[in-house]
Enzyme design. Structure first.
Site, PDB file in Angstrom:
ATOM      1  N   ASP A 129       2.071  25.334  -5.776  1.00  0.00           N
ATOM      2  CA  ASP A 129       0.792  24.634  -5.898  1.00  0.00           C
ATOM      3  C   ASP A 129       0.168  25.021  -7.227  1.00  0.00           C
ATOM      4  O   ASP A 129      -0.063  26.210  -7.493  1.00  0.00           O
ATOM      5  CB  ASP A 129      -0.130  25.015  -4.743  1.00  0.00           C
ATOM      6  CG  ASP A 129       0.507  24.722  -3.391  1.00  0.00           C
ATOM      7  OD1 ASP A 129       1.172  23.674  -3.274  1.00  0.00           O
ATOM      8  OD2 ASP A 129       0.351  25.535  -2.469  1.00  0.00           O
ATOM      9  N   ASP A 177      -1.642  17.140   7.672  1.00  0.00           N
ATOM     10  CA  ASP A 177      -2.280  18.438   7.477  1.00  0.00           C
ATOM     11  C   ASP A 177      -3.042  18.787   8.747  1.00  0.00           C
ATOM     12  O   ASP A 177      -3.832  17.973   9.251  1.00  0.00           O
ATOM     13  CB  ASP A 177      -3.244  18.390   6.290  1.00  0.00           C
ATOM     14  CG  ASP A 177      -2.510  18.287   4.965  1.00  0.00           C
ATOM     15  OD1 ASP A 177      -1.264  18.353   4.963  1.00  0.00           O
ATOM     16  OD2 ASP A 177      -3.184  18.139   3.925  1.00  0.00           O
TER      17      ASP A 177
END
Length: 245
Positions: free
Chosen positions: A129, A8
């Site tokens: 998500d 990330d």
């Protein structure tokens, strides 16, 4: 099953968040390209990149870092975060990225999603998500009323071949992943499901592989040493191929 160690990106660094909370961030490296190379040496064939700044701002911010990682070669690279126009999709693919993940854009602009799938086929995936079963967007900062499982089924009907499904409540918590959710999603014939969020133990990977999940993203458990990538690779990764999920 294919494994995707995750990097990330925020402000050019490799970081991890807890449940998508930007205020709960740990920096693991100022050299993400070196992290990617370490994963490759440990047996990885794939890499999952997320531009956290891009997801929040709505436009790629860490493009140069992603390009540097893709240029190293040896890994099937997928990237998501702030990719909401065709030009951004094309730029990443031209930079050597193998697959682009659409998130917010897939929810907000289904016509755009269909155009991208029609043009690029399997090089387009969708990141779903989920927060309490509902689809979240804009870097997990907003939650819609869409049922996440129904949305995955809808994506399959639109021609999407790969979905990366993340249970936000499990992400970064080192408390295990949502196995019942993936068991349910694995029943969607014709849709490759990649599990993301909270995977902590080798036994979880074995269960995911046994239920037919196509891939698994490994994040914080790798960075904290709870999981060893080389052991995970030997246990469940497909014996041949690259980027099959």
């Amino acid at each position: 099953m294919e494994l995707f160690p995750a990097i990330d990106l925020r402000q050019g660094r490799a970081v991890r968040l807890v449940q998508g909370d930007y205020s709960r961030m740990t920096v693991y490296s100022d050299q993400p390209a070196q992290v990617a190379e370490r994963f490759r040496r440990q047996g990885a064939r794939n890499l999952h990149l997320v531009d956290l700044d891009g997801a929040k701002e709505g436009a790629p911010v860490n493009f140069d870092t992603v390009k540097e990682i893709a240029a190293q070669g040896g890994l099937f690279v997928e990237v998501g975060g702030g990719i909401r126009t065709e030009r951004r999709v094309a730029r990443y693919l031209e930079a050597g990225v193998d697959r682009v993940i659409l998130g917010t854009a897939a929810v907000a602009d289904p016509d755009f999603l269909q155009r991208m799938v029609a043009r690029y086929g399997p090089r387009i995936a969708v990141g779903v998500d989920a927060r309490e079963g509902k689809v979240a967007t804009h870097g997990w900062l907003q939650t819609t009323g869409l049922d996440s499982f129904d949305f995955c089924a809808h994506l399959r009907e639109l021609g999407v071949r790969t979905v990366i499904y993340t249970d936000i409540a499990r992400d970064g918590g080192l408390a295990g992943t949502n196995l019942p959710a993936y068991r349910r999603l694995a029943g969607l014939e014709g849709l490759a499901v990649v599990a993301s969020g909270g995977i902590t133990a080798l036994e979880e990977l074995k269960e995911l592989a046994a239920m037919g999940v196509a891939g698994a993203i490994l994040g914080k458990a790798l960075y904290t040493g709870r999981l060893r990538l080389d052991e995970a690779v030997k246990l469940v990764q497909n014996p041949s191929g690259r980027g099959k999920a």
